[in-house]
Design an enzyme around this catalytic site. Structure first.
Site, PDB file in Angstrom:
ATOM      1  CG  ASP A  15      -1.551  -1.043   1.099  1.00  0.00           C
ATOM      2  OD1 ASP A  15      -2.497  -1.444   0.336  1.00  0.00           O
ATOM      3  OD2 ASP A  15      -1.368  -2.059   1.857  1.00  0.00           O
ATOM      4  N   GLY A 257       3.405  -9.544  -4.542  1.00  0.00           N
ATOM      5  CA  GLY A 257       1.717  -8.112  -4.388  1.00  0.00           C
ATOM      6  C   GLY A 257       2.167  -7.607  -5.669  1.00  0.00           C
ATOM      7  CD  GLU A 258      -1.742  -3.360  -6.693  1.00  0.00           C
ATOM      8  OE1 GLU A 258      -1.938  -2.386  -7.158  1.00  0.00           O
ATOM      9  OE2 GLU A 258      -2.421  -3.747  -6.161  1.00  0.00           O
TER      10      GLU A 258
HETATM   11  O1  TRH Z   1       4.758  -5.557   0.445  1.00  0.00           O
HETATM   12  P1  TRH Z   1       3.817  -6.706  -0.711  1.00  0.00           P
HETATM   13  O2  TRH Z   1       3.969  -7.843  -0.274  1.00  0.00           O
HETATM   14  O3  TRH Z   1       2.299  -5.446  -0.514  1.00  0.00           O
HETATM   15  C1  TRH Z   1       1.409  -6.041  -0.487  1.00  0.00           C
HETATM   16  C2  TRH Z   1       0.471  -6.348  -1.790  1.00  0.00           C
HETATM   17  O4  TRH Z   1       0.630  -4.653  -2.672  1.00  0.00           O
HETATM   18  C3  TRH Z   1      -0.628  -6.587  -2.970  1.00  0.00           C
HETATM   19  O5  TRH Z   1      -1.205  -7.045  -3.625  1.00  0.00           O
HETATM   20  C4  TRH Z   1      -1.463  -6.005  -1.043  1.00  0.00           C
HETATM   21  O6  TRH Z   1      -2.744  -6.141  -1.165  1.00  0.00           O
HETATM   22  C5  TRH Z   1      -1.139  -6.080   0.368  1.00  0.00           C
HETATM   23  O7  TRH Z   1       0.522  -5.630  -0.025  1.00  0.00           O
HETATM   24  C6  TRH Z   1      -2.152  -5.472   0.929  1.00  0.00           C
HETATM   25  O8  TRH Z   1       4.550  -6.696  -1.634  1.00  0.00           O
HETATM   26  P2  TRH Z   1       4.886  -4.952  -2.487  1.00  0.00           P
HETATM   27  O9  TRH Z   1       3.681  -5.093  -3.199  1.00  0.00           O
HETATM   28  O10 TRH Z   1       5.621  -5.259  -3.984  1.00  0.00           O
HETATM   29  O11 TRH Z   1       5.453  -3.896  -1.604  1.00  0.00           O
HETATM   30  C7  TRH Z   1       6.294  -4.105  -1.541  1.00  0.00           C
HETATM   31  C8  TRH Z   1       7.252  -2.870  -1.722  1.00  0.00           C
HETATM   32  O12 TRH Z   1       8.428  -2.939  -0.775  1.00  0.00           O
HETATM   33  C9  TRH Z   1       7.311  -2.221  -3.221  1.00  0.00           C
HETATM   34  O13 TRH Z   1       7.469  -0.802  -3.457  1.00  0.00           O
HETATM   35  C10 TRH Z   1       9.042  -2.308  -2.919  1.00  0.00           C
HETATM   36  C11 TRH Z   1       9.295  -2.120  -1.961  1.00  0.00           C
HETATM   37  N1  TRH Z   1      10.509  -2.460  -0.987  1.00  0.00           N
HETATM   38  C12 TRH Z   1      11.582  -1.694  -1.180  1.00  0.00           C
HETATM   39  O14 TRH Z   1      11.278  -0.613  -0.916  1.00  0.00           O
HETATM   40  N2  TRH Z   1      12.976  -1.918  -0.091  1.00  0.00           N
HETATM   41  C13 TRH Z   1      12.645  -3.777   0.126  1.00  0.00           C
HETATM   42  O15 TRH Z   1      14.429  -4.161   0.102  1.00  0.00           O
HETATM   43  C14 TRH Z   1      11.862  -4.542  -0.459  1.00  0.00           C
HETATM   44  C15 TRH Z   1      12.371  -5.686  -0.016  1.00  0.00           C
HETATM   45  C16 TRH Z   1      10.249  -4.025  -0.629  1.00  0.00           C
END
Ligand code: TRH
Length: 358
Positions: A15, A257-258
């Site tokens: 999010d 995730g998204e």
């Molecule tokens: O963390 P997520 O599993 O988020 C989820 C999904 O978006 C899902 O669809 C939603 O419904 C739920 O949250 C509530 O995966 P996502 O979407 O890839 O988000 C991770 C974020 O973290 C992304 O913006 C990348 C960031 N990130 C970093 O900036 N540095 C890091 O080292 C890592 C591992 C991630």
């Protein structure tokens, strides 16, 4: 324009990750953004330097703000504070009210994108909320992609970046990244990867804890352990632009995730997606819809191999399936990326949706 982006953190980082990217992208295009969130803590590692033009504000202070901007983005149906909505209704002219939805490749997205939801009662009576659906086709709201992202990637020095991070690959080693939820298929993946020299870079949190538990150790960011022919490196939490570079620096990405799945597409490397699991299993339809778009036009052997692998990664333990042909897989990712690059990005489309050109 002045934007008010509202983000309530449900769980995980998606999010806030999406809202931060949107805010930073808009600000880089000359807009002013206030990002209202009930949990800004992850921004300490996701965006430690902040972004010029983005002001992060506490959710519970929104109702008492003196002024309301031109556009209000309610991310993922987070329900705005009623006091703030009342101020929106009092503003002349009324702000544009956008409900930014979750990303899906399903066909309903084209039907629902842009629909209006006139408010007949409550503090926002008289306002018109509009649904904005990100998506993969021209009739949706598009995907976040900052101007110049691909040019940046083209000039990226993978070896130097990995070296700086402290994880220089050995000669002949392939590099993969791992970002996942709880996943019973993980031991099978590690066994598979350990058959040849590879370096697996594991993100902190659920991925690191599970990998480390399987090996009977505690994950220390920066440490590397040997597992058969596989070296496993434990990463620190990276700022978002560095996380993107991680996906550029590898031969194969496991994302979840998204937000990170979109970044994996832009990275243009073979990737495996663990979709955010939902209790009623509706995520499996969403996964199939994504696969159908991604694999459109792919030869049968590749389509079957990728689909089987992704289903295994999303469906639990079981026999680890045959690996897709990586040259074909890579070509298919690049083909899909080309198609998506020919379409306008989310911020450009959102500005067009609001009747603006920039
Ligand atoms: O963390 P997520 O599993 O988020 C989820 C999904 O978006 C899902 O669809 C939603 O419904 C739920 O949250 C509530 O995966 P996502 O979407 O890839 O988000 C991770 C974020 O973290 C992304 O913006 C990348 C960031 N990130 C970093 O900036 N540095 C890091 O080292 C890592 C591992 C991630």
């Amino acid at each position: 324009m002045q934007w008010e982006v509202f983000c309530r953190v449900i769980d995980n980082y998606g999010d806030l990750g999406v809202c931060w990217r949107l805010s930073a992208d808009l600000a880089a295009r000359g807009h002013w953004v206030r990002l209202w969130t009930d949990d800004a803590a992850p921004l300490a590692w996701m965006a430690p330097a902040g972004a010029p033009g983005v002001e992060v504000r506490r959710w519970d202070e929104a109702a008492s703000t003196a002024q309301v901007g031109d556009v209000v983005v309610e991310a993922f149906g987070c329900e705005l504070p009623p006091g703030f909505v009342a101020q929106m209704a009092a503003r002349v002219p009324a702000p544009a009210w956008i409900n930014l939805e979750y990303l899906s490749a399903e066909s309903y997205v084209e039907r629902s994108h842009g629909l209006r939801s006139p408010q007949f009662s409550g503090p926002g009576a008289g306002l018109d909320k509009r649904f904005y659906y990100p998506g993969f086709t021209p009739r949706t709201g598009g995907l976040l992609r900052e101007p110049g992202l691909l040019a940046q990637q083209a000039g990226f020095d993978r070896g130097a970046w990995l070296q700086r991070l402290g994880f220089a690959p050995h000669a002949g080693e392939r590099v993969a990244s791992l970002f996942c939820y709880d996943n019973p298929a993980l031991p099978g993946l590690l066994a598979r990867l350990a058959e040849r020299p590879q370096l697996l870079l594991v993100t902190p949190g659920l991925a690191a804890t599970q990998v480390a538990a399987g090996l009977g150790l505690t994950p220390e960011p920066g440490s590397v352990v040997q597992h058969g022919a596989l070296r496993i490196g434990f990463l620190p939490a990276l700022p978002q632009p560095e996380f993107d570079r991680l996906l550029w620096a590898t031969d194969l990405n496991f994302v979840r995730g998204e937000d990170s799945v979109v970044r994996a597409i832009w990275a243009g490397r073979p990737f495996v997606w663990q979709i955010y699991p939902q209790h009623d299993q509706v995520h499996l339809d969403k996964l199939e819809a994504f696969l159908a778009r991604f694999l459109a036009g792919a030869g049968e052997p590749l389509a079957t191999a990728v689909r089987t692998l992704w289903q295994a990664w999303n469906g639990g333990a079981g026999a680890w399936p045959a690996w897709p042909d990586e040259a074909d897989w890579s070509a298919q990712v690049l083909r899909w990326r080309e198609t998506l690059l020919a379409e306008a990005d989310l911020c450009s489309r959102l500005l067009g949706f609001l009747g603006r050109t920039g």
